[in-house]
Design an enzyme around this catalytic site. Sequence first.
Site, PDB file in Angstrom:
ATOM      1  CE  LYS A  47       9.282  90.911  60.924  1.00  0.00           C
ATOM      2  NZ  LYS A  47       9.851  92.163  60.401  1.00  0.00           N
ATOM      3  CG  ASP A  49      11.526  94.727  53.973  1.00  0.00           C
ATOM      4  OD1 ASP A  49      11.988  95.205  55.026  1.00  0.00           O
ATOM      5  OD2 ASP A  49      12.237  94.341  53.032  1.00  0.00           O
ATOM      6  CD  GLU A 190      11.230  91.748  57.280  1.00  0.00           C
ATOM      7  OE1 GLU A 190      11.948  91.773  58.292  1.00  0.00           O
ATOM      8  OE2 GLU A 190      10.466  92.670  56.974  1.00  0.00           O
TER       9      GLU A 190
END
Length: 345
Positions: A47, A49, A190
């Site tokens: 994921k 950021d 993240e």
Amino acid sequence: RKTSKKSSKTDVCSAARKARMPEIIQPMLATLVVEPFSVPEWIFETKWDGFRSVCFLNKGKARFVSRNQIEMTPQYPELIGVPKQIDAKEAILDGEIVALDEHGRPQFQLLQNKLRIRSGSYAKARTAQLVYFAFDLLYLDGYNLMACPVVERKAKLEQILRPANFIKYSDHVEAEGKAFFHEIEKFRLEGMIAKRAASKYVQKRTSDWLKVKTVQRSEVVIGGYTQPRGARSYFGSLVMGLYRDGKLQYVAHVGGGFNEQKLRAIHKFLQPFKTDKCPFEVKPKTNEPVQWVKPKLVAEVKFSEWTAEERMRHPVFIGLREDKKPKDCTFEFEHATDQTVKKRR
């Protein structure tokens, strides 16, 4: 793997259909779940950021558009070379614009600062490397690919992409989500995105894509700021809220995560929005006198947990989100992982 001149660019899957290139894409969104999981029918990605952005490639030029249809291209001149790195005449890619620090780690603050280096206020951001991490391919040379399984869309994306310093393919692992998440935690990233390997691309939030965060984070709306006290300058804390049923609900006072530079810059941003009217449905109590502002600006914060009263515990400011609309900032609580993985939506 690279596409040869003679090979077909549409040999992705039988579900690819001939169509004109869409002008607007509403990005597919993931559902938040509590914990990582390992299931053979799923793939797992980092994921990133950064700023979610759909890339429209046409006539040798690339346009970058946010999830809320905000034109982002002029803000990122570093990405001007993207068209030369994609073996296609027309294409739509989904991905994330990310700023990497000197260690190659995504840093959202550096991405924000990158937007303002022309003012000379954030010299450190000049050393940040701007990268577009592409993780999906939605359209290619006359064919809409959104009905194809994500693993086949990604295979075609990897095939037509020539990685460079400013554009990279966002790879994934299969099945081993728990082990991958532990690596994500180790590098202080993240979180993780899990995708059902057979999932089509749908332009809404779905349980075919899930997200697991290493820390609690949320986009919130700024509704006011309190007067500073002691040696603090400009303001003491930001008064934040989230929308529910169209009404702004108070969730936190955020006083951590600021330096003098951020205090000054955010205070300046807020001045045009000052108002005497409290924007929250229920006026929150504040320890210091408060200046209300119209709910026009969005910030991202991290926090330890939600309280029973739906307040953020220990919130810390990360940065402003110029790519998000205030009305899109709503309550998002974690779903049970097992039940959500089994669900088809």
